[in-house]
Design a protein around this motif. Structure first.
Motif, PDB file in Angstrom:
ATOM      1  N   LEU A   1      44.512  33.817  43.478  1.00 18.80           N
ATOM      2  CA  LEU A   1      45.398  34.877  42.983  1.00 18.80           C
ATOM      3  C   LEU A   1      44.690  35.720  41.926  1.00 18.80           C
ATOM      4  CD1 LEU A   1      48.221  36.168  42.903  1.00 18.80           C
ATOM      5  CD2 LEU A   1      48.867  34.456  41.196  1.00 18.80           C
ATOM      6  N   ALA A   2      43.915  35.074  41.060  1.00 23.95           N
ATOM      7  CA  ALA A   2      43.160  35.819  40.042  1.00 23.95           C
ATOM      8  C   ALA A   2      42.153  36.751  40.698  1.00 23.95           C
ATOM      9  CB  ALA A   2      42.454  34.838  39.108  1.00 23.95           C
ATOM     10  N   TRP A   3      41.491  36.274  41.740  1.00 24.26           N
ATOM     11  CA  TRP A   3      40.547  37.127  42.469  1.00 24.26           C
ATOM     12  C   TRP A   3      41.262  38.330  43.080  1.00 24.26           C
ATOM     13  CZ3 TRP A   3      40.623  38.262  47.743  1.00 24.26           C
ATOM     14  CH2 TRP A   3      39.526  39.023  48.201  1.00 24.26           C
ATOM     15  N   LEU A   4      42.440  38.092  43.668  1.00 21.81           N
ATOM     16  CA  LEU A   4      43.191  39.170  44.301  1.00 21.81           C
ATOM     17  C   LEU A   4      43.640  40.207  43.274  1.00 21.81           C
ATOM     18  CD1 LEU A   4      44.513  40.219  46.913  1.00 21.81           C
ATOM     19  CD2 LEU A   4      46.536  38.866  46.328  1.00 21.81           C
ATOM     20  N   LEU A   5      44.198  39.741  42.148  1.00 22.36           N
ATOM     21  CA  LEU A   5      44.693  40.665  41.128  1.00 22.36           C
ATOM     22  C   LEU A   5      43.542  41.406  40.448  1.00 22.36           C
ATOM     23  CD1 LEU A   5      47.482  38.468  39.476  1.00 22.36           C
ATOM     24  CD2 LEU A   5      47.767  40.362  41.086  1.00 22.36           C
ATOM     25  N   GLY A   6      42.434  40.700  40.223  1.00 25.64           N
ATOM     26  CA  GLY A   6      41.285  41.347  39.598  1.00 25.64           C
ATOM     27  C   GLY A   6      40.626  42.375  40.487  1.00 25.64           C
TER      28      GLY A   6
ATOM     29  N   THR B   1      42.388  50.395  40.071  1.00 24.33           N
ATOM     30  CA  THR B   1      42.991  50.981  38.868  1.00 24.33           C
ATOM     31  C   THR B   1      43.324  49.957  37.785  1.00 24.33           C
ATOM     32  OG1 THR B   1      43.987  52.698  40.257  1.00 24.33           O
ATOM     33  CG2 THR B   1      44.764  52.548  37.966  1.00 24.33           C
ATOM     34  N   VAL B   2      44.076  48.892  38.137  1.00 23.55           N
ATOM     35  CA  VAL B   2      44.535  47.944  37.115  1.00 23.55           C
ATOM     36  C   VAL B   2      43.765  46.631  37.123  1.00 23.55           C
ATOM     37  CG1 VAL B   2      46.860  48.917  37.095  1.00 23.55           C
ATOM     38  CG2 VAL B   2      46.321  47.013  38.645  1.00 23.55           C
ATOM     39  N   GLY B   3      42.836  46.467  38.063  1.00 24.04           N
ATOM     40  CA  GLY B   3      42.118  45.200  38.155  1.00 24.04           C
ATOM     41  C   GLY B   3      41.372  44.864  36.878  1.00 24.04           C
ATOM     42  N   TRP B   4      40.763  45.861  36.244  1.00 16.69           N
ATOM     43  CA  TRP B   4      40.011  45.621  35.005  1.00 16.69           C
ATOM     44  C   TRP B   4      40.920  45.132  33.885  1.00 16.69           C
ATOM     45  CZ3 TRP B   4      41.261  48.331  30.592  1.00 16.69           C
ATOM     46  CH2 TRP B   4      42.088  49.437  30.758  1.00 16.69           C
ATOM     47  N   LEU B   5      42.152  45.665  33.861  1.00 17.24           N
ATOM     48  CA  LEU B   5      43.106  45.246  32.836  1.00 17.24           C
ATOM     49  C   LEU B   5      43.543  43.801  33.058  1.00 17.24           C
ATOM     50  CD1 LEU B   5      44.787  46.043  30.391  1.00 17.24           C
ATOM     51  CD2 LEU B   5      46.538  46.916  31.957  1.00 17.24           C
ATOM     52  N   VAL B   6      43.736  43.426  34.322  1.00 24.03           N
ATOM     53  CA  VAL B   6      44.079  42.049  34.656  1.00 24.03           C
ATOM     54  C   VAL B   6      42.974  41.102  34.203  1.00 24.03           C
ATOM     55  CG1 VAL B   6      44.485  40.425  36.557  1.00 24.03           C
ATOM     56  CG2 VAL B   6      45.562  42.684  36.591  1.00 24.03           C
ATOM     57  N   GLU B   7      41.735  41.477  34.453  1.00 26.71           N
ATOM     58  CA  GLU B   7      40.604  40.630  34.060  1.00 26.71           C
ATOM     59  C   GLU B   7      40.565  40.417  32.550  1.00 26.71           C
ATOM     60  OE1 GLU B   7      36.920  42.060  35.667  1.00 26.71           O
ATOM     61  OE2 GLU B   7      37.234  40.841  37.463  1.00 26.71           O
ATOM     62  N   ILE B   8      40.785  41.484  31.788  1.00 21.88           N
ATOM     63  CA  ILE B   8      40.781  41.369  30.327  1.00 21.88           C
ATOM     64  C   ILE B   8      41.899  40.450  29.860  1.00 21.88           C
ATOM     65  CG2 ILE B   8      41.183  42.645  28.183  1.00 21.88           C
ATOM     66  CD1 ILE B   8      39.723  45.010  29.504  1.00 21.88           C
ATOM     67  N   CYS B   9      43.078  40.602  30.452  1.00 23.03           N
ATOM     68  CA  CYS B   9      44.217  39.760  30.059  1.00 23.03           C
ATOM     69  C   CYS B   9      43.962  38.292  30.388  1.00 23.03           C
ATOM     70  CB  CYS B   9      45.488  40.250  30.742  1.00 23.03           C
ATOM     71  SG  CYS B   9      46.104  41.828  30.124  1.00 23.03           S
ATOM     72  N   LEU B  10      43.355  38.023  31.532  1.00 29.85           N
ATOM     73  CA  LEU B  10      43.069  36.640  31.908  1.00 29.85           C
ATOM     74  C   LEU B  10      42.018  36.026  30.988  1.00 29.85           C
ATOM     75  CD1 LEU B  10      43.100  36.911  35.815  1.00 29.85           C
ATOM     76  CD2 LEU B  10      44.795  35.795  34.344  1.00 29.85           C
TER      77      LEU B  10
ATOM     78  N   VAL C   1      36.781  32.657  35.309  1.00 26.87           N
ATOM     79  CA  VAL C   1      37.366  32.179  34.064  1.00 26.87           C
ATOM     80  C   VAL C   1      38.634  31.382  34.324  1.00 26.87           C
ATOM     81  CG1 VAL C   1      38.821  34.189  33.487  1.00 26.87           C
ATOM     82  CG2 VAL C   1      37.786  32.824  31.657  1.00 26.87           C
ATOM     83  N   VAL C   2      39.399  31.760  35.355  1.00 26.50           N
ATOM     84  CA  VAL C   2      40.605  30.997  35.694  1.00 26.50           C
ATOM     85  C   VAL C   2      40.234  29.632  36.263  1.00 26.50           C
ATOM     86  CG1 VAL C   2      42.590  30.910  37.266  1.00 26.50           C
ATOM     87  CG2 VAL C   2      42.084  33.005  35.995  1.00 26.50           C
TER      88      VAL C   2
END
Length: 307
Positions: free
Chosen positions: A66-71, A75-84, A164-165
């Motif tokens: 799921l982390a790979w998919l969201l990252g 557009t928002v993948g970079w923001l997801v990575e920072i949050c994770l 990281v996850v």
């Protein structure tokens, strides 16, 4: 360059916000892990190694995917990575937990220091003297600096959000299942081995970092001679090098779950004091800065070579 900026943003969020006080994803993950352990291991630890492998895979792999998919989202993948990354880091948390221990020791409030350090270590702290409290807190700073900060950064740089996850969930399961007792001896074997494997390279990079930031020759000698005597293949190099770099003596006997464990001495020098807790935290922060500098230089060099 984006990797360095993402690391800097994640660290900045951690320094600014600290751990979420409510609704931390790892708390929810812990509940999931408890349910899986209850199902596959049962009362009294009836599960075998294969059950532990199955439970580990069910707990870690879907969320890593799921982390790979969201990252990977545009557009928002970079923001997801920072949050994770922010949720995986525990840099500010180290200070939030350990600085009150040092402060209580400075004020001569041993009871408060024992209580505070008891929140973050698994040993029995009720009978510790001032040196014992300082030793436990200094060890926690060095080891958790490796596990909750440097290793998370390593896997983020290497594999982004899924890296990281994968690491953080595996490390959490090791903390929950990786015990050598009747309940987890077989079931927790997989969690302990996966965590050992994921930490193998980061731990040695951390040991090198500690050595470079302190008394380097002593740190290297302690790492080489004392780390092999420690029961953990990764905590040994980290704490031996860290203790040598600080010039203090760590390890020694400690009570865990009512049983006295005779641990080898790590490092050289006097027993740690309150100031050594703060010195260990300063070394972790300095190490983070050094890692970011090395990462930035490596990315600049790669860009220059491909220009």
């Amino acid at each position: 360059m984006s990797v360095a900026l993402s690391c800097l943003a994640g660290i900045a969020l951690d320094a600014l916000l600290g751990e979420p006080r409510r609704g931390h994803p790892l708390a929810a993950f812990g509940k999931l892990a408890d349910r899986l352990e209850h199902h596959f291991n049962g009362p009294g630890g009836r599960g075998w190694r294969s059950h532990g492998v199955t439970a580990w895979c069910l707990a870690v792999l879907p969320l890593t995917g799921l982390a790979w998919l969201l990252g990977s989202l545009p557009t928002v993948g970079w923001l997801v990575e920072i949050c994770l990354l922010y949720m995986a880091l525990g840099l500010r948390s180290l200070g939030d937990h350990l600085l009150p221990v040092a402060r209580a020791l400075r004020q001569g409030d041993l009871a408060e220091a024992r209580q505070r350090v008891g929140f973050i270590v698994s040993r029995d702290t009720r009978e510790l003297d001032e040196q014992g409290v300082a030793r436990a807190a200094t060890e926690s700073a060095l080891e958790n600096g490796s596990d909750a900060v440097f290793a998370a950064l390593f896997w983020f740089v290497l594999a982004g959000a899924p890296g990281v996850v994968l690491y953080r969930l595996s490390n959490t399961l090791d903390a929950m299942w990786g015990y050598r007792n009747e309940r987890f001896e077989r079931f927790g074997w997989a969690a302990a081995r996966f965590d050992d494997g994921l930490n193998f390279i980061p731990a040695r990079l951390v040991a090198l970092t500690y050595a470079l930031l302190g008394q380097t020759h002593r740190a290297w000698r302690c790492w080489r001679t004392q780390a092999p005597l420690w029961d953990s293949p990764n905590a040994g190099p980290v704490m031996a090098a860290g203790a040598g770099a600080l010039g203090v003596a760590l390890g020694g006997s400690a009570v865990y779950h009512g049983e006295l464990h005779h641990r080898p001495v790590l490092g050289e020098g006097e027993a740690p004091q309150a100031r050594d807790i703060e010195r260990a935290l300063d070394m972790v922060w300095a190490g983070v800065g050094l890692w970011l500098l090395v990462l930035l230089l490596a990315l600049l060099l790669r860009g220059w070579m491909h220009a």
